[in-house]
Design an enzyme around this catalytic site. Structure first.
Site, PDB file in Angstrom:
ATOM      1  N   LYS A   1      72.017 -68.834  -8.238  1.00 60.44           N
ATOM      2  CA  LYS A   1      72.949 -68.475  -7.168  1.00 60.44           C
ATOM      3  C   LYS A   1      72.992 -66.959  -7.025  1.00 60.44           C
ATOM      4  CE  LYS A   1      77.378 -67.661  -7.061  1.00 60.44           C
ATOM      5  NZ  LYS A   1      77.394 -66.572  -6.078  1.00 60.44           N
TER       6      LYS A   1
ATOM      7  N   GLU B   1      75.031 -60.639 -19.365  1.00 61.98           N
ATOM      8  CA  GLU B   1      74.789 -59.196 -19.179  1.00 61.98           C
ATOM      9  C   GLU B   1      75.952 -58.688 -18.353  1.00 61.98           C
ATOM     10  OE1 GLU B   1      72.336 -57.679 -20.514  1.00 61.98           O
ATOM     11  OE2 GLU B   1      70.846 -59.237 -20.888  1.00 61.98           O
TER      12      GLU B   1
ATOM     13  N   CYS C   1      75.102 -51.484 -13.849  1.00 60.45           N
ATOM     14  CA  CYS C   1      75.862 -51.816 -15.067  1.00 60.45           C
ATOM     15  C   CYS C   1      75.598 -50.805 -16.172  1.00 60.45           C
ATOM     16  CB  CYS C   1      75.553 -53.231 -15.518  1.00 60.45           C
ATOM     17  SG  CYS C   1      73.803 -53.559 -15.645  1.00 60.45           S
TER      18      CYS C   1
ATOM     19  N   GLU D   1      85.312 -49.460 -15.873  1.00 61.77           N
ATOM     20  CA  GLU D   1      84.095 -49.364 -15.085  1.00 61.77           C
ATOM     21  C   GLU D   1      84.510 -49.136 -13.623  1.00 61.77           C
ATOM     22  OE1 GLU D   1      81.898 -53.064 -14.941  1.00 61.77           O
ATOM     23  OE2 GLU D   1      80.023 -51.966 -15.180  1.00 61.77           O
TER      24      GLU D   1
HETATM   25  P1  NAI Z   1      81.456 -60.879 -10.186  1.00 61.60           P
HETATM   26  O1  NAI Z   1      81.252 -60.883 -11.645  1.00 61.60           O
HETATM   27  O2  NAI Z   1      82.642 -61.587  -9.644  1.00 61.60           O
HETATM   28  O3  NAI Z   1      80.171 -61.494  -9.452  1.00 61.60           O
HETATM   29  C1  NAI Z   1      78.913 -61.691 -10.038  1.00 61.60           C
HETATM   30  C2  NAI Z   1      78.406 -63.091  -9.715  1.00 61.60           C
HETATM   31  O4  NAI Z   1      79.221 -64.063 -10.334  1.00 61.60           O
HETATM   32  C3  NAI Z   1      78.413 -63.446  -8.225  1.00 61.60           C
HETATM   33  O5  NAI Z   1      77.261 -64.204  -7.947  1.00 61.60           O
HETATM   34  C4  NAI Z   1      79.661 -64.289  -8.082  1.00 61.60           C
HETATM   35  O6  NAI Z   1      79.615 -65.183  -7.011  1.00 61.60           O
HETATM   36  C5  NAI Z   1      79.668 -65.049  -9.382  1.00 61.60           C
HETATM   37  N1  NAI Z   1      80.975 -65.535  -9.826  1.00 61.60           N
HETATM   38  C6  NAI Z   1      82.209 -65.055  -9.521  1.00 61.60           C
HETATM   39  N2  NAI Z   1      83.150 -65.782 -10.138  1.00 61.60           N
HETATM   40  C7  NAI Z   1      82.521 -66.746 -10.851  1.00 61.60           C
HETATM   41  C8  NAI Z   1      82.955 -67.792 -11.721  1.00 61.60           C
HETATM   42  N3  NAI Z   1      84.234 -67.987 -11.980  1.00 61.60           N
HETATM   43  N4  NAI Z   1      82.024 -68.577 -12.296  1.00 61.60           N
HETATM   44  C9  NAI Z   1      80.719 -68.375 -12.060  1.00 61.60           C
HETATM   45  N5  NAI Z   1      80.251 -67.400 -11.258  1.00 61.60           N
HETATM   46  C10 NAI Z   1      81.131 -66.593 -10.661  1.00 61.60           C
HETATM   47  O7  NAI Z   1      81.455 -59.396  -9.687  1.00 61.60           O
HETATM   48  P2  NAI Z   1      82.190 -58.814  -8.377  1.00 61.60           P
HETATM   49  O8  NAI Z   1      83.551 -59.386  -8.193  1.00 61.60           O
HETATM   50  O9  NAI Z   1      81.286 -58.965  -7.253  1.00 61.60           O
HETATM   51  O10 NAI Z   1      82.355 -57.300  -8.793  1.00 61.60           O
HETATM   52  C11 NAI Z   1      83.516 -56.856  -9.447  1.00 61.60           C
HETATM   53  C12 NAI Z   1      83.193 -55.838 -10.486  1.00 61.60           C
HETATM   54  O11 NAI Z   1      82.333 -56.408 -11.450  1.00 61.60           O
HETATM   55  C13 NAI Z   1      82.434 -54.626  -9.994  1.00 61.60           C
HETATM   56  O12 NAI Z   1      83.262 -53.669  -9.466  1.00 61.60           O
HETATM   57  C14 NAI Z   1      81.788 -54.174 -11.270  1.00 61.60           C
HETATM   58  O13 NAI Z   1      82.694 -53.420 -12.015  1.00 61.60           O
HETATM   59  C15 NAI Z   1      81.473 -55.447 -11.988  1.00 61.60           C
HETATM   60  N6  NAI Z   1      80.082 -55.884 -11.795  1.00 61.60           N
HETATM   61  C16 NAI Z   1      79.201 -55.656 -12.778  1.00 61.60           C
HETATM   62  C17 NAI Z   1      77.881 -55.988 -12.619  1.00 61.60           C
HETATM   63  C18 NAI Z   1      76.887 -55.741 -13.678  1.00 61.60           C
HETATM   64  O14 NAI Z   1      75.704 -55.706 -13.395  1.00 61.60           O
HETATM   65  N7  NAI Z   1      77.297 -55.580 -14.908  1.00 61.60           N
HETATM   66  C19 NAI Z   1      77.394 -56.575 -11.373  1.00 61.60           C
HETATM   67  C20 NAI Z   1      78.418 -56.853 -10.414  1.00 61.60           C
HETATM   68  C21 NAI Z   1      79.700 -56.492 -10.629  1.00 61.60           C
END
Ligand code: NAI
Length: 780
Positions: A190, A263, A297, A392
């Protein structure tokens, strides 16, 4: 304007990349996308718009997957998996190679589509994201080819659910899909809801490559769809994203038997020493925090500057920031593009606006009037505990403080709940290589930053998650040991009413910090032999005893700094001392378990101690050849403090099979002994006491493992928990570990043959080590 004027102002013209091909591709698809399931696109369902964050323009409408869509995708992947694995390494390698070639052929289309969907500068998508994604497929085509010969004991996990974020949409897809497919898994992936378009283009590429249907399935939608995948009948979840969601996934998969790699976020330090080449350190920062608008990240988001050069360095940095060009991501001459979505823009600006500490500098860059743009920002003079130094931000905002000594730099660098990456800038190789091992991080870059490659493992420690992606070490995340595992049966302790064989009270104590200690609760329980004879009493450890043991193990940090050579000698010595008491231990095992297998178990235990004495100085790291002027040193480091619930069966051999690999690799351990047969473990204390094992390196607790599992899993000073105990303990451990996202290795559905090869070897050594990839300049 004359040429001389241009040199003076350094004004560039615009150099826009054409969007026509990418737009045409979207139109060809009808601007509405379904999911890619079982080799075909489904009809578009109810959905949401995917927008260009730089312009607000709607690019396409995507479908929000329903439970039925996810079920269909998992079913297709399940059906396809055995055949895909049976193709063999070479068969799969040909497909991965074809995918790599097609990615290369369509690289401009991928880059432009990525830019429109995500907002990143075309320079980055074209030169970094897309080539690296190709590299992952080429590299893992090679891994598929070599799997049969190099990993003969490994097999695919099965169906992998993969959930990826929006910051590197295609690259994260490649990181997840390439190794999974190479090892014979099939996937349900996804993409993030903001950025699904290159994943859908990739689906198209899968069709063009003739990939067997069901091997790659892509469903789109928000977190609710992610949750459906997490709860589906999959064998593994691989997640990249926020720590908050990672924690939720850890909780949701606890006790399910699903493999998991996470990650997550980071707040990676970027350390500049006074002897650094300051201009290159400034240029490095452009790549550290303004690359991809800081939505990385492993971004070097926390600048630590040596005090004597701080003013000079900040002045250079501010001057450079004023030269950064912010603007249309499709313009080849811009440095900083758009944030991914208005929500992210809002999140970055509110974090920065809420901060009152330090001094804020905002670049003079002119921002486009519309779109999700945020200016490069530097905030200096913060304190280590300030929110912006800990949280972050995930935007183009660099925060900074100064340090006076290398030791203080290390302290500040490690003062975070994360542990993903770190950067060191110094011209002094001694200093840089002295600091690198002291940093708590999965990746360290020396005089470079944000370097990534398929050949080098990527991943973190602490709340940055666990597992590695890339390199040989990444393959274990997509394989399991071959063989039909037998289910574990629990073993009840014997009961009896007999009189004690020896009228003197024999209550075995706990072993904490090198001392025999009475249990905090003051309780003990009888241990009966098979014949009903009372063999003695074993102490019942409670959560306070767990805490004391963790404290003792933490205090024995010196063990982790000893050499493998020294640890080998101590392990041999333990083996020798156990051998000297062979008969006594054999008799005890026979008395506890019944039968006559005690002697065989003691022999096997001595052999196992020798095996890990042998490994102590031979489980070497690697030097990864990465395509830069440098190498990545994959160093094996101890995990730290490991809590292990030892198996009920094989009470002595099982105990040592947990202890020996852990301490051989430099960890300190808290062992929870066999619950029905604890007395071999408590007898073993005397062997430890005579074998030069420093206090606190090995701690032994007895009593119900269910009382020990939860406090161990929740304790913030325990770095990993292993379990070979009863089935229900795995859920307790995995759930408890979600708190600080420590590593877990729970094996309780599998009955191991402790006497055989399943009871020892690389699987244990791998669980006992972290790999830190240290990138150093090398060669011309
Ligand atoms: P997120 O962690 O919510 O989204 C990442 C992925 O997880 C997306 O595909 C989303 O649809 C999915 N997701 C969301 N809730 C889920 C759940 N309960 N179960 C399974 N999958 C789920 O990240 P978001 O809200 O887009 O970004 C928020 C913050 O997260 C950012 O500001 C940043 O600080 C951090 N982030 C860190 C990343 C990294 O590479 N370490 C990447 C993206 C966000």
């Amino acid at each position: 304007m004359s040429v001389a004027d241009i040199f003076e102002t350094m004004e560039y013209g615009t150099a826009p990349e054409a969007a026509a091909e990418a737009l045409a591709w979207l139109v060809d698809q009808g601007d509405r996308f379904g999911h890619f399931i079982d080799g075909a696109f489904t009809k578009a369902g109810d959905g949401f718009d995917s927008k260009n964050p730089a312009t607000g323009e709607i690019l396409a409408t995507l479908s929000q997957a329903t439970q039925a869509d996810v079920d269909a995708a998992v079913k297709a992947a399940r059906k396809a998996q055995p055949k895909w694995a049976a193709l063999g390494g070479h068969g799969r390698a040909k497909y991965l190679y074809a995918l790599a070639r097609l990615l290369q052929k369509h690289s401009r289309l991928f880059a432009v589509l990525e830019v429109m969907d995500n907002g990143k500068p075309i320079r980055e998508a074209r030169d970094i994201d897309v080539p690296l994604a190709q590299r992952h497929f080429y590299y893992h085509a090679g891994m598929a080819q070599l799997m049969d010969s190099e990993l003969p004991d490994a097999e695919a996990l099965g169906v992998c659910g993969q959930i990826i974020p929006w910051n590197f949409p295609l690259l994260m897809l490649a990181w997840k899909v390439a190794p999974a497919l190479a090892m014979g898994n099939t996937v349900v992936l996804k993409p993030a809801e903001y950025t699904s378009l290159t994943a859908l283009l990739f689906a198209d590429i899968c069709r063009q490559a003739g990939l067997p249907k069901g091997v790659v399935n892509i469903v789109t939608g928000d977190g609710a769809v992610g949750e459906m995948i997490v709860n589906a009948d999959v064998d593994k979840i691989a997640f990249t994203g926020s720590t908050a969601v990672g924690r939720r996934i850890r909780e949701a998969t606890a006790g399910s038997g699903k493999a998991l790699t996470l990650e997550l976020g980071g707040k990676s330090p970027y350390i500049v020493f006074d002897d650094a080449d300051l201009d290159s350190a400034v240029e490095g920062l452009v790549d550290a925090i303004w690359f991809n608008q800081g939505q990385v990240c492993c971004a070097g988001s926390r600048l630590l500057v040596h005090e004597p050069i701080a003013d000079r360095f900040y002045a250079k940095l501010r001057a450079r920031m004023n030269k950064l060009r912010v603007g249309s991501p499709l313009d080849k001459s811009i440095d900083v593009g758009a944030l991914v979505d208005p929500v992210q823009l809002q999140s970055v600006s509110s974090l920065v606006e809420a901060n009152t500490a330090g001094e804020r500098f905002v670049s003079e860059a002119e921002l486009p009037a519309e779109g999700c743009f945020y200016p490069p920002t530097l905030i200096t003079g913060l304190n280590p505990a300030d929110t912006l130094m800990q949280e972050e931000i995930f935007g183009p905002v660099l925060v900074s403080t100064t340090f006076r000594t290398p030791a203080e730099a290390v302290q500040l660098a490690n003062n975070t709940r994360y542990g993903l990456a770190a950067t060191i800038w110094s011209e002094n190789v001694n200093l840089a290589l002295d600091i690198a091992p002291k940093l708590v991080a999965g990746i360290v870059w020396i005089n470079g930053t944000n370097l990534m490659d398929a050949a080098a493992g990527f991943g973190g420690v602490r709340e940055s998650g666990f597992g590695r992606e890339g390199g040989w070490e990444g393959l274990s995340a997509y394989t399991k040991p071959k063989g039909n595992a037998k289910p574990l049966k629990s073993i009840d302790a014997f009961t009896g009413e007999g009189a004690p064989a020896d009228p003197v009270d024999r209550t075995a104590k706990l072993y904490i910090g090198g001392k025999q200690a009475r249990p905090d609760g003051g309780y003990s329980a009888p241990v009966w032999g098979k014949s009903g004879a009372l063999l003695g009493h074993a102490s019942l450890a409670n959560r306070k005893d767990v805490r004391n043991a963790v404290e003792a193990a933490q205090a024995a940090k010196g063990w982790s700094r000893t050499t493998g050579h020294l640890r080998a000698q101590i392990l041999y010595y333990i083996g020798e001392n156990l051998a000297a008491r062979h008969d006594e231990f054999a008799n005890r095992l026979n008395a506890m378990q019944g039968g006559k297998s005690g002697a065989k178990e003691v022999d096997a235990t001595v052999r196992r101690l020798f095996t890990y004495a042998a490994w102590a100085d031979k489980y070497d790291g690697q030097v990864h050849g990465v395509p830069i002027r440098g190498v990545a040193l994959a160093m094996k480091e101890p995990v730290g403090v490991i809590g292990a619930l030892c198996p009920a069966e094989a009470p002595l051999l099982g105990l040592i099979s947990c202890m020996a690999p852990a301490i051989a690799m430099g960890n300190r351990v808290i062992l929870s002994a066999s619950e029905p047969f604890p007395l071999s473990a408590t007898d073993f204390v005397q062997v430890l006491e005579t074998s030069d094992v420093p206090a606190g390196v090995v701690n032994i607790l007895t009593g119900p493992q269910s009382d020990i599992a939860d406090p161990l899993a929740r304790h913030m000073d325990v770095d990993a928990v292993w379990s070979f105990g009863a089935g229900e303990l795995s859920g307790i451990i995995e759930k408890g570990s979600a708190h600080d996202l420590k590593r877990t290795w729970v094996n309780n559905s599998i009955a191991r043959d402790w006497h055989g090869t399943a009871g020892e070897g690389r699987e244990f050594l791998q669980a006992a080590t972290e790999v830190k990839n240290i990138w150093v300049p090398y060669g011309e």
